[in-house]
Write a protein that holds these residues in place. Structure first.
Motif, PDB file in Angstrom:
ATOM      1  N   ASN A  56       0.815  -1.220   0.000  1.00  0.00           N
ATOM      2  CA  ASN A  56       0.000   0.000   0.000  1.00  0.00           C
ATOM      3  C   ASN A  56       0.848   1.270   0.000  1.00  0.00           C
ATOM      4  O   ASN A  56       0.325   2.365   0.214  1.00  0.00           O
ATOM      5  CB  ASN A  56      -0.963   0.018   1.203  1.00  0.00           C
ATOM      6  N   ALA A  57       2.143   1.146  -0.207  1.00  0.00           N
ATOM      7  CA  ALA A  57       3.063   2.296  -0.165  1.00  0.00           C
ATOM      8  C   ALA A  57       3.080   2.975   1.203  1.00  0.00           C
ATOM      9  O   ALA A  57       3.598   4.083   1.345  1.00  0.00           O
ATOM     10  CB  ALA A  57       2.731   3.317  -1.256  1.00  0.00           C
ATOM     11  N   VAL A 254       7.426  -2.141   9.650  1.00  0.00           N
ATOM     12  CA  VAL A 254       6.825  -0.825   9.853  1.00  0.00           C
ATOM     13  C   VAL A 254       5.410  -0.886   9.290  1.00  0.00           C
ATOM     14  O   VAL A 254       5.219  -0.948   8.067  1.00  0.00           O
ATOM     15  CB  VAL A 254       7.642   0.289   9.183  1.00  0.00           C
ATOM     16  N   PHE A 255       4.424  -0.884  10.174  1.00  0.00           N
ATOM     17  CA  PHE A 255       3.028  -1.029   9.773  1.00  0.00           C
ATOM     18  C   PHE A 255       2.340   0.327   9.680  1.00  0.00           C
ATOM     19  O   PHE A 255       2.819   1.342  10.190  1.00  0.00           O
ATOM     20  CB  PHE A 255       2.280  -1.904  10.782  1.00  0.00           C
ATOM     21  N   ASP A 256       1.182   0.319   9.057  1.00  0.00           N
ATOM     22  CA  ASP A 256       0.323   1.503   8.969  1.00  0.00           C
ATOM     23  C   ASP A 256      -0.945   1.236   9.775  1.00  0.00           C
ATOM     24  O   ASP A 256      -1.215   0.102  10.191  1.00  0.00           O
ATOM     25  CB  ASP A 256      -0.004   1.773   7.496  1.00  0.00           C
ATOM     26  N   LYS A 265      -5.235  -4.035   5.273  1.00  0.00           N
ATOM     27  CA  LYS A 265      -4.298  -4.926   4.579  1.00  0.00           C
ATOM     28  C   LYS A 265      -2.851  -4.557   4.837  1.00  0.00           C
ATOM     29  O   LYS A 265      -1.949  -5.368   4.654  1.00  0.00           O
ATOM     30  CB  LYS A 265      -4.575  -4.919   3.072  1.00  0.00           C
ATOM     31  N   GLN A 266      -2.600  -3.306   5.281  1.00  0.00           N
ATOM     32  CA  GLN A 266      -1.247  -2.851   5.565  1.00  0.00           C
ATOM     33  C   GLN A 266      -1.000  -2.663   7.069  1.00  0.00           C
ATOM     34  O   GLN A 266       0.034  -2.157   7.473  1.00  0.00           O
ATOM     35  CB  GLN A 266      -0.949  -1.550   4.826  1.00  0.00           C
ATOM     36  N   PHE A 272       0.289  -9.437   6.380  1.00  0.00           N
ATOM     37  CA  PHE A 272       1.527  -8.951   5.761  1.00  0.00           C
ATOM     38  C   PHE A 272       2.763  -9.639   6.340  1.00  0.00           C
ATOM     39  O   PHE A 272       3.572 -10.230   5.622  1.00  0.00           O
ATOM     40  CB  PHE A 272       1.606  -7.437   5.925  1.00  0.00           C
ATOM     41  N   LEU A 273       2.923  -9.585   7.651  1.00  0.00           N
ATOM     42  CA  LEU A 273       4.095 -10.202   8.273  1.00  0.00           C
ATOM     43  C   LEU A 273       4.084 -11.710   8.064  1.00  0.00           C
ATOM     44  O   LEU A 273       5.117 -12.312   7.700  1.00  0.00           O
ATOM     45  CB  LEU A 273       4.140  -9.864   9.765  1.00  0.00           C
TER      46      LEU A 273
END
Length: 431
Positions: A56-57, A254-256, A265-266, A272-273
């Motif tokens: 997701n940038a 580094v999550f959002d 999703k981010q 993700f991990l």
């Protein structure tokens, strides 16, 4: 000697949103020899390889493969988002026939009063039409552009009596006079260098323009926007990059969206991990389940220091101080993942690194919020400890922390990434 505070404040100033923080981390990792992977591609990982992947940038996971045999994953997790105000797609709000405000909604749980009467600007991501495709572009207007004014005390005599702010009324920023109603979308397009009709959608946020500073009688404090949690992002990253090779596989996460529950999703609540670890183990011919049994996660998110004007809000015994080292966070209801085993292992690691530690628990009648650890370990079941750096005014537009604590986190992270945690029936062997 590294000037960590100067570098931290520079990183924060260049990272007004999670999108910008993620881009800046990617640039730093690429400069250090890390190769970017894409989730949609096949991964052919090599021993000695350095890699990172973005989602997701706005979220990023970096890792490197040891040359020799490795036994598990050593992970540190922090988050790049901070409380702010998201600008709605239909932004301009003509007001009283003489002003233009912007239509915003709260992102996360901020201290609203701290956003008033200070210069603000706009940054984030826009989706732009480029011929036959659409592309994501980051933008930062990067000038004093907006302000949310207080009502004068002459008109609101309750201003100092525990004022409640209505986000739909009180927190809309002033953009200009009545003629400015048609200018916001044009400003965004001009900042991007595209035609206004080619801007298809936007994820834009307000951010404070007040620069960070080091201050105090002995310059012992640092104040800045977004210390929660970019201070931990910076410290974990620097420790990750400085660490020598060990017998475990180091991972930086580094999550959002931590400030809104991590359920994206981010976020830490996503796969993700888990996806990255599974694909890494598979590419290297390892059994993920066996690897996780010898893995460890540090969840790094800032902690509350004892407040100088209200020390009564702190627990009677566990009273973190700024500049006194890393805070190990405990909660009986598992809002933090720390248990006796993980706390002892982390404290011993810090002791070997010459890094002081202290403890935080909420007052029993003042429940706190959760963070990344328990959300991440719901997907990747490993031993975990929640830590942070002591700070004041958490979720303010301008926060304060200890000027010496960032270096403590860097040193702890550097030592952590070369350690090895071996889970035993009666505890953990720290090798």
């Amino acid at each position: 000697m590294e000037n960590w505070n100067e570098r931290l404040l520079s990183f924060i100033a260049e990272s007004p949103t999670a999108f910008h923080a993620c881009r800046n981390l990617a640039k730093r990792l690429a400069a250090e020899g890390y190769t970017e992977l894409r989730e949609q591609d096949a991964w052919d990982l090599k021993k000695g390889g350095r890699y990172f992947v973005r989602r997701n940038a706005s979220a990023l996971i970096a890792f490197r493969i040891p040359e020799g045999e490795w036994k598990g994953f050593l992970m540190m997790a922090a988050h790049a988002d901070s409380p702010s105000f998201k600008i709605k797609e239909h932004a301009a709000v003509p007001t009283a026939g003489m002003y233009t405000r912007l239509n915003v909604e709260k992102y996360g749980g901020m201290i609203c009063a701290s956003w008033l009467d200070r210069p603000l600007s706009v940054a984030g991501r826009a989706i732009v039409r480029e011929g036959e495709k659409i592309s994501a572009k980051l933008l930062n207007v990067d000038r004093d552009l907006l302000l949310i004014p207080h009502v004068a005390i002459h008109m609101d005599r309750s201003a100092n009596d525990g004022k409640k702010f209505d986000p739909n009324t009180d927190m809309l920023p002033l953009f200009g006079d009545a003629a400015a109603a048609e200018k916001f979308d044009a400003l965004i397009a001009d900042t991007l260098g595209v035609r206004q009709e080619d801007v298809l959608a936007k994820d834009l946020f307000l951010y404070p323009r007040t620069p960070g500073t080091v201050w105090g009688a002995a310059e012992e404090y640092i104040s800045s926007p977004r210390l929660d949690d970019l201070q931990c992002v910076f410290g974990c990253t620097e420790g990750f990059l400085r660490a020598a090779e060990g017998t475990s596989l180091p991972v930086l996460c580094v999550f959002d969206n931590e400030e809104v529950g991590s359920g994206t999703k981010q976020g830490a609540g996503s796969t993700f991990l888990q996806d990255v670890l599974a694909r890494t183990a598979e590419s290297l011919g390892a059994d993920l389940r066996r690897c996780l049994a010898s893995s460890f996660l540090i969840s790094a998110d800032n902690a509350h220091a004892v407040h100088p004007n209200h020390p009564e809000y702190a627990d009677r015994n566990d009273r973190p101080e700024m500049n006194k080292g890393i805070v190990i966070k405990y909660n009986a209801n598992q809002r933090y993942t720390t248990d006796a085993v993980s706390a002892a292992a982390f404290a011993e690691l810090c002791k070997k690194a010459g890094v002081p530690t202290q403890r935080f628990t909420n007052r029993a009648d003042l429940p706190g919020g959760s963070t990344l650890g328990n959300i991440s370990t719901a997907h990747v079941s490993v031993d975990s400890v929640d830590i942070g750096l002591a700070q004041l005014a958490m979720h303010s537009a301008y926060e304060t922390a200890g000027a010496r604590d960032t270096e403590y986190l860097i040193r702890a992270a550097e030592s952590f990434y070369v350690a090895r945690f071996l889970r035993e029936e009666d505890g953990i062997s720290l090798l």
